[in-house]
Design an enzyme around this catalytic site. Structure first.
Site, mmCIF file in Angstrom:
data_model
loop_
_atom_site.group_PDB
_atom_site.id
_atom_site.type_symbol
_atom_site.label_atom_id
_atom_site.label_comp_id
_atom_site.label_asym_id
_atom_site.label_seq_id
_atom_site.Cartn_x
_atom_site.Cartn_y
_atom_site.Cartn_z
ATOM 1 C CB CYS A 10 1.892 9.389 5.083
ATOM 2 S SG CYS A 10 1.680 7.867 6.379
ATOM 3 C CG HIS A 25 1.303 5.642 1.034
ATOM 4 N ND1 HIS A 25 2.079 6.748 0.844
ATOM 5 C CD2 HIS A 25 0.887 5.285 2.249
ATOM 6 C CE1 HIS A 25 2.022 7.407 2.286
ATOM 7 N NE2 HIS A 25 1.298 6.470 2.968
ATOM 8 C CD GLU A 26 -1.997 2.840 3.151
ATOM 9 O OE1 GLU A 26 -1.480 2.384 4.334
ATOM 10 O OE2 GLU A 26 -2.220 3.929 3.061
ATOM 11 C CG HIS A 58 2.640 2.255 5.948
ATOM 12 N ND1 HIS A 58 3.581 3.389 6.724
ATOM 13 C CD2 HIS A 58 1.859 3.211 5.181
ATOM 14 C CE1 HIS A 58 2.995 4.545 6.682
ATOM 15 N NE2 HIS A 58 2.149 4.449 5.738
#
Length: 168
Positions: A98, A140-141, A144
């Site tokens: 990341c 993953h995004e 966030h």
């Protein structure tokens, strides 16, 4: 638009739940462009989310088409506003890194197939199925946007976190 500075862990914004976008206006299209420019400037980056550049809105971009892991199976550039995963299937452990945690990678378990709904920068609603590396990058995004880092999902604390090698 300019490349934005990536916030680094443990910056408190990275742990905040992001707010939904109420309307697409010039500020949102500008944010999408900032995210794209920042993603393209990052070495090997396949995605970036708004909180990584200090904006607590549910906006992220993903494009795995240039990555060797995603080259054969992808939807190209995804500009996602208010994304929502509606279905998850399968599970696999993959190594993740990341831009907000630049010195480490880790083994993370993710769904191997997902169905996702989102709106693009033109306000058009989409529903797509993603699999493999693209599904991992999207998850993953989207993490966030919920204040979750890959560090929070390490599969094994004993064997799951690795310091990246320095090639200076």
């Amino acid at each position: 638009m300019p490349v934005q500075k990536i916030l680094l862990y443990p910056h408190p914004i990275l742990k905040k739940m992001c707010h939904p976008v109420a309307a697409i206006d010039r500020s949102i299209t500008g944010l999408l462009q900032d995210l794209l420019d920042t993603m393209h400037a990052g070495p090997g980056s396949v995605g970036v989310a708004a909180p990584q550049i200090g904006v607590t809105l549910r906006v992220c971009v993903v494009d795995v088409s240039a990555s060797r892991n995603g080259k054969e199976n992808n939807h190209g550039l995804l500009q996602m506003i208010n994304p929502e995963i509606t279905k998850r299937q399968g599970a696999a452990i993959m190594r993740e890194g990341c831009m907000s945690v630049p010195d480490y990678t880790g083994d993370v378990e993710r769904a191997t197939e997902i169905t996702i709904r989102f709106m693009d920068g033109d306000g058009i609603h989409h529903e797509i199925e993603a699999s493999g590396f693209e599904a991992v990058a999207i998850q993953h995004e989207m993490d966030h946007l919920d204040g979750v880092l890959f560090l929070d999902r390490i599969a094994s604390l004993k064997t799951g976190l690795f310091r990246r090698k320095s090639y200076k």
